[in-house]
Design a protein around this motif. Structure first.
Motif, PDB file in Angstrom:
ATOM      1  N   UNK A  89       0.837  -1.208   0.000  1.00 15.88           N
ATOM      2  CA  UNK A  89       0.000   0.000   0.000  1.00 15.88           C
ATOM      3  C   UNK A  89       0.867   1.252   0.000  1.00 15.88           C
ATOM      4  N   UNK A  90       0.260   2.360  -0.423  1.00 19.85           N
ATOM      5  CA  UNK A  90       0.975   3.636  -0.484  1.00 19.85           C
ATOM      6  C   UNK A  90       0.931   4.408   0.817  1.00 19.85           C
ATOM      7  N   UNK A  91       0.038   4.008   1.750  1.00 19.47           N
ATOM      8  CA  UNK A  91      -0.077   4.762   2.985  1.00 19.47           C
ATOM      9  C   UNK A  91      -1.014   4.073   3.953  1.00 19.47           C
ATOM     10  N   UNK A  92      -1.508   4.852   4.903  1.00 12.08           N
ATOM     11  CA  UNK A  92      -2.444   4.356   5.901  1.00 12.08           C
ATOM     12  C   UNK A  92      -3.852   4.846   5.578  1.00 12.08           C
ATOM     13  N   UNK A  93      -4.851   4.008   5.945  1.00 15.56           N
ATOM     14  CA  UNK A  93      -6.226   4.327   5.603  1.00 15.56           C
ATOM     15  C   UNK A  93      -7.112   4.190   6.841  1.00 15.56           C
ATOM     16  N   UNK A  94      -8.070   5.112   7.025  1.00 16.82           N
ATOM     17  CA  UNK A  94      -9.029   4.936   8.122  1.00 16.82           C
ATOM     18  C   UNK A  94      -9.889   3.707   7.838  1.00 16.82           C
ATOM     19  N   UNK A  95     -10.175   2.950   8.895  1.00 15.77           N
ATOM     20  CA  UNK A  95     -10.900   1.694   8.717  1.00 15.77           C
ATOM     21  C   UNK A  95     -12.347   1.828   9.188  1.00 15.77           C
ATOM     22  N   UNK A  96     -13.245   1.641   8.258  1.00 13.82           N
ATOM     23  CA  UNK A  96     -14.670   1.451   8.564  1.00 13.82           C
ATOM     24  C   UNK A  96     -15.051   0.073   8.041  1.00 13.82           C
ATOM     25  N   UNK A  97     -15.118  -0.038   6.713  1.00 11.30           N
ATOM     26  CA  UNK A  97     -15.244  -1.330   6.046  1.00 11.30           C
ATOM     27  C   UNK A  97     -14.343  -1.271   4.825  1.00 11.30           C
ATOM     28  N   UNK A  98     -13.491  -2.268   4.666  1.00  8.79           N
ATOM     29  CA  UNK A  98     -12.492  -2.236   3.599  1.00  8.79           C
ATOM     30  C   UNK A  98     -12.553  -3.524   2.786  1.00  8.79           C
ATOM     31  N   UNK A  99     -12.581  -3.367   1.476  1.00 10.06           N
ATOM     32  CA  UNK A  99     -12.491  -4.513   0.581  1.00 10.06           C
ATOM     33  C   UNK A  99     -11.039  -4.961   0.464  1.00 10.06           C
ATOM     34  N   UNK A 100     -10.845  -6.246   0.218  1.00  4.56           N
ATOM     35  CA  UNK A 100      -9.504  -6.721  -0.109  1.00  4.56           C
ATOM     36  C   UNK A 100      -9.076  -6.058  -1.412  1.00  4.56           C
ATOM     37  N   UNK A 101      -7.818  -5.623  -1.519  1.00  9.31           N
ATOM     38  CA  UNK A 101      -7.380  -4.890  -2.711  1.00  9.31           C
ATOM     39  C   UNK A 101      -7.698  -5.634  -4.010  1.00  9.31           C
ATOM     40  N   UNK A 102      -8.488  -5.006  -4.863  1.00  7.73           N
ATOM     41  CA  UNK A 102      -8.817  -5.548  -6.178  1.00  7.73           C
ATOM     42  C   UNK A 102      -9.907  -6.602  -6.194  1.00  7.73           C
ATOM     43  N   UNK A 103     -10.424  -6.993  -5.015  1.00  8.37           N
ATOM     44  CA  UNK A 103     -11.364  -8.105  -4.996  1.00  8.37           C
ATOM     45  C   UNK A 103     -12.750  -7.732  -5.513  1.00  8.37           C
ATOM     46  N   UNK A 104     -13.216  -6.531  -5.240  1.00 13.84           N
ATOM     47  CA  UNK A 104     -14.564  -6.146  -5.663  1.00 13.84           C
ATOM     48  C   UNK A 104     -14.722  -6.279  -7.178  1.00 13.84           C
ATOM     49  N   UNK A 105     -13.719  -5.841  -7.918  1.00 20.15           N
ATOM     50  CA  UNK A 105     -13.784  -5.961  -9.382  1.00 20.15           C
ATOM     51  C   UNK A 105     -13.741  -7.416  -9.807  1.00 20.15           C
ATOM     52  N   UNK A 106     -12.895  -8.200  -9.158  1.00 18.00           N
ATOM     53  CA  UNK A 106     -12.801  -9.629  -9.496  1.00 18.00           C
ATOM     54  C   UNK A 106     -14.128 -10.328  -9.212  1.00 18.00           C
ATOM     55  N   UNK A 107     -14.726 -10.028  -8.052  1.00 17.92           N
ATOM     56  CA  UNK A 107     -16.000 -10.644  -7.695  1.00 17.92           C
ATOM     57  C   UNK A 107     -17.066 -10.312  -8.741  1.00 17.92           C
ATOM     58  N   UNK A 108     -17.160  -9.041  -9.128  1.00 16.19           N
ATOM     59  CA  UNK A 108     -18.182  -8.625 -10.078  1.00 16.19           C
ATOM     60  C   UNK A 108     -17.959  -9.230 -11.457  1.00 16.19           C
ATOM     61  N   UNK A 109     -16.715  -9.579 -11.766  1.00 18.57           N
ATOM     62  CA  UNK A 109     -16.438 -10.174 -13.079  1.00 18.57           C
ATOM     63  C   UNK A 109     -16.833 -11.648 -13.130  1.00 18.57           C
TER      64      UNK A 109
END
Length: 267
Positions: A89-109
């Motif tokens: 990752x390029x930095x830190x992100x606030x956490x609420x709900x986070x998808x695994x990197x790149x998974x949402x697009x893979x799932x939809x495909x």
């Protein structure tokens, strides 16, 4: 994981159709496949315990290890805010709900059209301070009547930065993400999760053993209530080994291993 399919019994005891004890479904292509839990606790068990403590060996080996799908780190401020990052990752992100990197697009495909947009989150922070869910990238389905106890790995040293909650999931009926809940216990310090170190251990349990059956117990109030059978068992288990000058170490372990192999328990 063993692929053999055996005939299982259902909740009422009737024979069901052929079904594997458990089937794991990998949703995240990057995640490591489950691994049979190790009787040496991934090589960390003291040698003497591994040789002579059969109880510890079998507890360690009971079930399967589930691993984090990626290396990631959490930092909790002690209140309601958690930040996270992951390997690459390029930095830190606030956490609420986070998808695994790149998974949402893979799932939809891959998913049917009406299911697109419903990819399970990888991490999700709860409303309670320091509490969050982690998904290991897997779904699971057990044989009829079977559930999974989801717990931290048995006899493995764990980070003191978090605590795992345990849960029992009726995975023969519920086909959803194999999740764990954790509570962060240290503030303003990184808590790391290693993809090569087990995150969870899942253990098969039949519904019959954690329901009403647990009401079937009895308490013996004191020593005066022990009968001849219990005193003889005490003599055999506790006294005899300690007064035998030729006592062999690990007799219980050897006897148990022979019994499991179908051999006579006599030594």
């Amino acid at each position: 994981m063993h692929d053999a399919v055996e005939t299982k019994r259902g909740v009422e005891g009737e024979l069901e159709h052929d079904w594997p004890l458990i089937k794991f479904f990998r949703f995240l292509p990057q995640c490591r496949v489950p691994q049979r839990a190790d009787s040496s606790a991934a090589g960390t068990m003291p040698t003497r315990a591994f040789r002579y403590c059969e109880a510890m060996r079998w507890a360690s080996a009971f079930g399967w290890y589930i691993f984090p799908p990626i290396g990631f780190t959490l930092i909790w401020d002690g209140g309601t805010d958690v930040i996270w990052t992951y390997h690459g990752a390029d930095g830190w992100y606030p956490l609420k709900a986070a998808q695994f990197p790149g998974f949402a697009d893979h799932f939809d495909s891959v998913a049917p059209a009406e299911l697109r947009g419903f990819s399970p989150p990888f991490l999700a922070a709860a409303k309670e301070p320091g509490l969050l869910q982690i998904w290991g990238g897997l779904f699971a389905r057990t044989a009829p009547g079977g559930s999974l106890l989801v717990r931290p790995p048995a006899n493995l040293a764990r980070s003191q930065g978090c605590e795992h909650y345990e849960g029992i999931i009726e995975t023969d009926r519920w086909f959803g993400p194999l999740l764990t809940n954790i509570r962060l216990t240290r503030t303003n310090v990184p808590v790391d999760f290693d993809p090569d170190f087990p995150l969870l251990q899942v253990q098969p349990v039949h519904r019959s053993v954690y329901g009403a059956m647990l009401d079937d117990f009895e308490n013996v109030p004191d020593l005066t209530c022990l009968g001849p059978e219990e005193w003889e068992a005490f003599r055999s288990t506790v006294v005899a080994p300690n007064v035998d000058p030729n006592r062999r170490l690990g007799k219980y372990a050897a006897t148990t291993r022979r019994r499991r192999k179908g051999k006579s328990p006599a030594l």
